[in-house]
Write an enzyme that holds these catalytic residues in place. Structure first.
Site, PDB file in Angstrom:
ATOM      1  CG  HIS A 201      -0.282   0.315   2.496  1.00  0.00           C
ATOM      2  ND1 HIS A 201       0.446  -0.619   3.171  1.00  0.00           N
ATOM      3  CD2 HIS A 201      -0.198   1.452   3.218  1.00  0.00           C
ATOM      4  CE1 HIS A 201       0.945  -0.097   4.270  1.00  0.00           C
ATOM      5  NE2 HIS A 201       0.576   1.168   4.331  1.00  0.00           N
TER       6      HIS A 201
HETATM    7  C1  UD1 Z   1      -2.366   5.457   5.823  1.00  0.00           C
HETATM    8  C2  UD1 Z   1      -1.065   5.996   6.453  1.00  0.00           C
HETATM    9  C3  UD1 Z   1       0.025   4.956   6.329  1.00  0.00           C
HETATM   10  C4  UD1 Z   1      -0.421   3.615   6.885  1.00  0.00           C
HETATM   11  C5  UD1 Z   1      -1.710   3.211   6.187  1.00  0.00           C
HETATM   12  C6  UD1 Z   1      -2.240   1.898   6.683  1.00  0.00           C
HETATM   13  C7  UD1 Z   1      -0.682   8.395   6.340  1.00  0.00           C
HETATM   14  C8  UD1 Z   1       0.102   9.470   5.677  1.00  0.00           C
HETATM   15  N1  UD1 Z   1      -0.615   7.190   5.772  1.00  0.00           N
HETATM   16  O1  UD1 Z   1      -2.111   5.286   4.440  1.00  0.00           O
HETATM   17  O2  UD1 Z   1       1.160   5.401   7.071  1.00  0.00           O
HETATM   18  O3  UD1 Z   1       0.592   2.663   6.666  1.00  0.00           O
HETATM   19  O4  UD1 Z   1      -2.680   4.226   6.436  1.00  0.00           O
HETATM   20  O5  UD1 Z   1      -3.390   1.516   5.991  1.00  0.00           O
HETATM   21  O6  UD1 Z   1      -1.323   8.675   7.324  1.00  0.00           O
HETATM   22  N2  UD1 Z   1      -9.614   4.443   1.880  1.00  0.00           N
HETATM   23  C9  UD1 Z   1     -10.767   3.725   1.882  1.00  0.00           C
HETATM   24  N3  UD1 Z   1     -11.300   3.360   3.079  1.00  0.00           N
HETATM   25  C10 UD1 Z   1     -10.730   3.674   4.267  1.00  0.00           C
HETATM   26  C11 UD1 Z   1      -9.547   4.405   4.255  1.00  0.00           C
HETATM   27  C12 UD1 Z   1      -8.983   4.790   3.055  1.00  0.00           C
HETATM   28  O7  UD1 Z   1     -11.322   3.417   0.837  1.00  0.00           O
HETATM   29  O8  UD1 Z   1     -11.268   3.290   5.322  1.00  0.00           O
HETATM   30  C13 UD1 Z   1      -9.024   4.835   0.587  1.00  0.00           C
HETATM   31  C14 UD1 Z   1      -9.324   6.279   0.243  1.00  0.00           C
HETATM   32  O9  UD1 Z   1      -9.596   6.380  -1.105  1.00  0.00           O
HETATM   33  C15 UD1 Z   1      -8.027   6.990   0.528  1.00  0.00           C
HETATM   34  C16 UD1 Z   1      -6.998   5.906   0.301  1.00  0.00           C
HETATM   35  O10 UD1 Z   1      -7.631   4.680   0.657  1.00  0.00           O
HETATM   36  O11 UD1 Z   1      -7.847   8.095  -0.277  1.00  0.00           O
HETATM   37  C17 UD1 Z   1      -5.767   6.090   1.124  1.00  0.00           C
HETATM   38  O12 UD1 Z   1      -6.110   6.278   2.500  1.00  0.00           O
HETATM   39  P1  UD1 Z   1      -5.218   7.233   3.441  1.00  0.00           P
HETATM   40  O13 UD1 Z   1      -5.712   7.166   4.822  1.00  0.00           O
HETATM   41  O14 UD1 Z   1      -5.079   8.571   2.807  1.00  0.00           O
HETATM   42  O15 UD1 Z   1      -3.791   6.603   3.333  1.00  0.00           O
HETATM   43  P2  UD1 Z   1      -3.321   5.098   3.438  1.00  0.00           P
HETATM   44  O16 UD1 Z   1      -2.773   4.714   2.126  1.00  0.00           O
HETATM   45  O17 UD1 Z   1      -4.396   4.229   4.034  1.00  0.00           O
END
Ligand code: UD1
Length: 353
Positions: A201
Site C-alpha cells: 500500500h
Molecule cells: C495510511 C497511512 C500509512 C499507513 C496506512 C495503513 C498516512 C500518511 N498514511 O495510508 O502510514 O501505513 O494508512 O493503511 O497517514 N480508503 C478507503 N477506506 C478507508 C480508508 C482509506 O477506501 O477506510 C481509501 C481512500 O480512497 C483513501 C486511500 O484509501 O484516499 C488512502 O487512504 P489514506 O488514509 O489517505 O492513506 P493510506 O494509504 O491508508
C-alpha cells in the site's frame, strides 16, 4: 487524570488497545478515545475495534480521506474544539500517520502535554510521508515511548533530551501476544497449505503505474512457486483499476480483520510486504518476511529478525524466495521488550510523570 488517546488509521488500533487496558487498571484515570475517521470502512476500522476489545470511540471526528494538507488540517480544526472544551491532562498519539502529526501540532500550539507511542523510528527517507510525521511528532512530544534502542539513538541525534525518552518496548506486540491463541485456533477456511501472503500500500509502490506493474509482474512470478494470497488495501485496489492492470494470477481478497490476518501470517511460508508493522509481526512469529522497500524504519527486524529488504529488485525477490523454499531461512532472536507488557509500562510512566 484525564488521558486522551487519538487514533485514526488501521495500524494504530492494535497499539492503542494495550495502553487503554494498561491505564484502565489504574486508579483516578479517566480515558477518552477519539477516532479521527482517517480510516472509516468497516474492514479498515470497526472490525479491529471489535476484535481488539476496544470500546467504541467517545468522539469520532469523521474527517475521511483527502490530500495530506486537507486531512491534516481537517483533523486539527475538528480536534481543536474537543481539546479546548474537554481539557485533557495528556494526549497520547500512536505511530506515524496523518492523525498522529495533526494531533501533535494541535497539542503543541494549545500547550497540552503530548505522549508519542512508537517514537524514534526513522527510515531516513523523507519522501515517505510517515517519516515527516515521525520527525515532527517526536520534536513536539513531551513523553517519547520508544520500542527499541535504535529509537533512543535516533532521538538523541536529533537533540531530544534523554529525560523525555522512555524505552518501553513494542506495544503492537502486546496485541499480537494476546490474540495469537485465537489466531492459532482459527480454521484453515479453505486456504491452501503453503502460500505467500502479500500486502502492498505504500504510495511509492502503488501510486506510480510502472512501479505497481513491475511489482505485480514479479508477484505473478512468485505464483510459479506458491499461491499468493493478497488482501488488498483500498488505495492499491483503486490504483490497479485506474492503471488498468490485471493481477489475475494473484488471489485478491478484501482487507482482513486482525485475527484472520494474524492466522494467515502464522501459516504463511513467506510474507511479502511493504508494511512497517508486518515486518515486526513476522519477526515475532518467526515467519520469513521479504520487504518491498529500499529502507526500513524498523532495522531491528533485519538485524535480529526474519526480515530481508528486497526493494524493487525482481531478481532479489526471486533469489530470496527460492532460499526460503529451500529452508534457508534467517534465524531470529526475539528483540528485547517484545514481551506483551509494553502497554503496562506506558501506563506506569503516564501515571507517574
Ligand atoms: C495510511 C497511512 C500509512 C499507513 C496506512 C495503513 C498516512 C500518511 N498514511 O495510508 O502510514 O501505513 O494508512 O493503511 O497517514 N480508503 C478507503 N477506506 C478507508 C480508508 C482509506 O477506501 O477506510 C481509501 C481512500 O480512497 C483513501 C486511500 O484509501 O484516499 C488512502 O487512504 P489514506 O488514509 O489517505 O492513506 P493510506 O494509504 O491508508
Amino acid at each position: 487524570m484525564n488521558v486522551f488517546h487519538i487514533v485514526g488509521a488501521r495500524p494504530n488500533f492494535m497499539k492503542v488497545a494495550p495502553v487503554l487496558a494498561g491505564l484502565r487498571a489504574r486508579r483516578n484515570i479517566t480515558q477518552t478515545l477519539v477516532h479521527t475517521g482517517q480510516h472509516y470502512d468497516v474492514n479498515m476500522s470497526d472490525v479491529f475495534f471489535q476484535q481488539l476489545g476496544i470500546p467504541a470511540p467517545d468522539i469520532n471526528l469523521a474527517v475521511g480521506s483527502g490530500s495530506h494538507a486537507k486531512q491534516t488540517a481537517e483533523i486539527m480544526v475538528r480536534l481543536e474544539q474537543v481539546v479546548t472544551d474537554r481539557k485533557p491532562d495528556i494526549v497520547l498519539v500512536y505511530g506515524d500517520v496523518n492523525s498522529t502529526v495533526a494531533t501533535a501540532l494541535l497539542c503543541a500550539k494549545l500547550g497540552v502535554r503530548l505522549g508519542h507511542v512508537e517514537s524514534g523510528l526513522r527510515s531516513f527517507d523523507r519522501t515517505m510521508p510517515e517519516e515527516i510525521n515521525r520527525i515532527i511528532t517526536d520534536q513536539l512530544a513531551d513523553l517519547l515511548f520508544t520500542p527499541s534502542e535504535d529509537g533512543d539513538e535516533n532521538l538523541r541525534k536529533e537533540g531530544i533530551e534523554p529525560a523525555r525518552v522512555f524505552r518501553v518496548g513494542n506495544v503492537m506486540i502486546d496485541s499480537l501476544v494476546r490474540l495469537l491463541p485465537a489466531a492459532r485456533n482459527m480454521k484453515r477456511n479453505g486456504w491452501p497449505k503453503h502460500f505467500a501472503l502479500v500486502t502492498l500500500h505504500r504510495p511509492s509502490n502503488v501510486d506510480d503505474s510502472a512501479a505497481l506493474r513491475g511489482i505485480l509482474d514479479s508477484l505473478a512470478e512468485v505464483v510459479d512457486e506458491l499461491p499468493v494470497i493478497f488482501p488488498i488495501h483500498p488505495r492499491t485496489r483503486q490504483r490497479i483499476l485506474k492503471f488498468g492492470l490485471n493481477p489475475d494470477r494473484l488471489h485478491l481478497v478484501e482487507p482482513l480483520p486482525y485475527v484472520e490476518f494474524l492466522a494467515l501470517q502464522t501459516r504463511a511460508t513467506v510474507v511479502i510486504t511493504d508494511s512497517g508493522g508486518i515486518q515486526e509481526e513476522t519477526t515475532y512469529l518467526d515467519v520469513p518476511c521479504l520487504t518491498l522497500r529500499e529502507n526500513t524504519e524498523r532495522p531491528i527486524t533485519v538485524s535480529m529478525g526474519t526480515n530481508v529488504l528486497v526493494g524493487s529488485d525482481r531478481n532479489k525477490l526471486q533469489t530470496e524466495l527460492l532460499k526460503i523454499l529451500r529452508g534457508e531461512t534467517k534465524k531470529r532472536t526475539l528483540p528485547p521488550l517484545w514481551d506483551g507488557h509494553a502497554g503496562e509500562r506506558i501506563a506506569d510512566i503516564v501515571c507517574r510523570t
